[in-house]
Design a protein around this motif. Structure first.
Motif, PDB file in Angstrom:
ATOM      1  N   VAL A 119      34.049  47.294  37.909  1.00 50.73           N
ATOM      2  CA  VAL A 119      34.886  47.051  36.816  1.00 50.73           C
ATOM      3  C   VAL A 119      35.343  45.838  37.211  1.00 50.73           C
ATOM      4  O   VAL A 119      35.510  45.785  38.061  1.00 50.73           O
ATOM      5  CB  VAL A 119      35.937  48.003  36.848  1.00 50.73           C
ATOM      6  N   THR A 120      35.702  44.873  36.104  1.00 51.87           N
ATOM      7  CA  THR A 120      35.534  43.488  36.097  1.00 51.87           C
ATOM      8  C   THR A 120      37.315  44.191  35.727  1.00 51.87           C
ATOM      9  O   THR A 120      37.659  43.984  34.667  1.00 51.87           O
ATOM     10  CB  THR A 120      35.000  42.896  35.901  1.00 51.87           C
ATOM     11  N   HIS A 121      38.350  42.825  36.329  1.00 44.84           N
ATOM     12  CA  HIS A 121      39.871  42.900  35.452  1.00 44.84           C
ATOM     13  C   HIS A 121      39.733  40.887  35.368  1.00 44.84           C
ATOM     14  O   HIS A 121      39.732  40.182  35.892  1.00 44.84           O
ATOM     15  CB  HIS A 121      40.645  42.966  36.886  1.00 44.84           C
ATOM     16  N   ASP A 122      40.089  41.294  34.183  1.00 44.14           N
ATOM     17  CA  ASP A 122      40.383  39.477  33.444  1.00 44.14           C
ATOM     18  C   ASP A 122      41.772  39.974  33.175  1.00 44.14           C
ATOM     19  O   ASP A 122      42.598  40.033  32.127  1.00 44.14           O
ATOM     20  CB  ASP A 122      39.930  38.922  32.797  1.00 44.14           C
ATOM     21  N   TRP A 123      42.176  38.350  32.839  1.00 35.90           N
ATOM     22  CA  TRP A 123      43.839  38.524  32.825  1.00 35.90           C
ATOM     23  C   TRP A 123      43.994  36.705  32.296  1.00 35.90           C
ATOM     24  O   TRP A 123      43.764  35.589  33.050  1.00 35.90           O
ATOM     25  CB  TRP A 123      45.062  38.757  34.053  1.00 35.90           C
ATOM     26  N   TRP A 124      44.678  36.772  30.946  1.00 31.43           N
ATOM     27  CA  TRP A 124      45.249  35.839  30.424  1.00 31.43           C
ATOM     28  C   TRP A 124      46.808  35.385  30.582  1.00 31.43           C
ATOM     29  O   TRP A 124      47.084  36.267  29.491  1.00 31.43           O
ATOM     30  CB  TRP A 124      44.688  35.231  29.098  1.00 31.43           C
TER      31      TRP A 124
END
Length: 298
Positions: free
Chosen positions: A112-117
């Motif tokens: 599972v990859t997590h991205d945050w902006w």
């Protein structure tokens, strides 16, 4: 004895969880899939206008929240993309902030990859909601450019926007009217074959150009997008290059996944050391003495 009061039907609820989680993407359905079977084609302008006029509200239109919540699964041709299958949950805020959880097959390093902006980071997606104004939507779909718009590219751009935005009823009606002005598009009624990969029946709106077909599958009552398919014409019919299955479009008050704040200890006080300092002593300047022979007796 009086007759019992009949139970009132419950109002439909948005089936989307406020905190959906992406499932681990599997290899099933990644290769050898033929394009969606469609039948009974007709010009799309009149049916799209009629659908926009009678559009019904979705149960998710009343979901409150400052974030657009989108959950979708995407199949790609392995020859054109390293990740054959991806499942993504996205949150997008009006301040161009967002968050994303995604799985893919092959899994790669992390399942599972997590991205945050942070606010302002999603500048490429846009600050304004394009579905609130048709002129902004036409601009984002690149319809207003000097050269005639390729309908397949317009449907591809709309599919991309649909992975970030959850338009409400008026926004979906605006998109239908924009597509109705785009020519030539083909409309396919839901009977008997227009079905997405999850088995949901819908209506099809397609564009064909240069051996490529772009197909958008919509719900016939609310106009919500169910799927998007990009296929090329081969010796055995339409072969899928990219397929997007939209599992949910809703809204949320917060991103249920937040990055863990990193603890940063306070810096240690700097040690103080004695050191020599230089001092300058400034006194009164001496008078100026000038040697001269002026006025002397020869």
């Amino acid at each position: 004895m009086p007759a019992p009061i009949p139970a009132q039907p419950r109002a439909p609820h948005c089936p989307t969880s406020a905190a959906p989680q992406p499932r681990l993407a599997a290899a099933r359905g990644t290769t050898g899939h033929q394009g969606t079977q469609v039948a009974y084609p007709q010009p799309a302008r009149a049916p799209l206008r009629a659908l926009a006029a009678r559009l019904r509200a979705s149960a998710c239109d009343t979901a409150a929240g400052r974030y657009d919540l989108v959950h979708y699964r995407q199949w790609n041709s392995p020859a054109r993309s390293g990740a054959a299958v991806r499942e993504v949950v996205r949150w997008r805020g009006g301040d161009r902030s967002g968050g994303q959880l995604a799985t893919q097959h092959p899994t790669g390093v992390a399942p599972v990859t997590h991205d945050w902006w942070q606010p302002g980071d999603l500048y490429s997606v846009g600050l304004l909601d394009p579905f609130t104004r048709t002129d902004v939507l036409r601009e984002d779909l690149r319809i207003n450019e000097p050269s005639p718009a390729d309908p397949t590219e317009v449907l591809a751009n709309l599919a991309y926007l649909s992975t970030w935005y959850s338009p409400r009823q008026d926004g979906r009606a605006a998109a239908l009217n924009v597509l109705a002005d785009l020519s030539p598009l083909t409309y396919y009624p839901r009977y008997p074959r227009v079905v997405d990969r999850s088995g949901r029946p819908g209506i099809g709106v397609a564009a064909t150009s240069g051996g490529r077909r772009a197909l958008r599958v919509l719900r016939p009552d609310t106009g919500e997008v169910l799927a998007y398919e990009s296929a090329h014409l081969g010796p055995f019919g339409w072969g899928v290059e990219t397929y997007l299955l939209y599992l949910a479009h809703s809204h949320a008050t917060r991103r249920w996944w937040e990055p863990v704040p990193r603890f940063r200890p306070a810096p240690l006080p700097r040690p103080l050391y004695s050191r020599l300092q230089q001092h300058w002593l400034l006194g009164t300047p001496l008078p100026c003495h000038t040697t001269t022979t002026q006025g002397a007796t020869p």
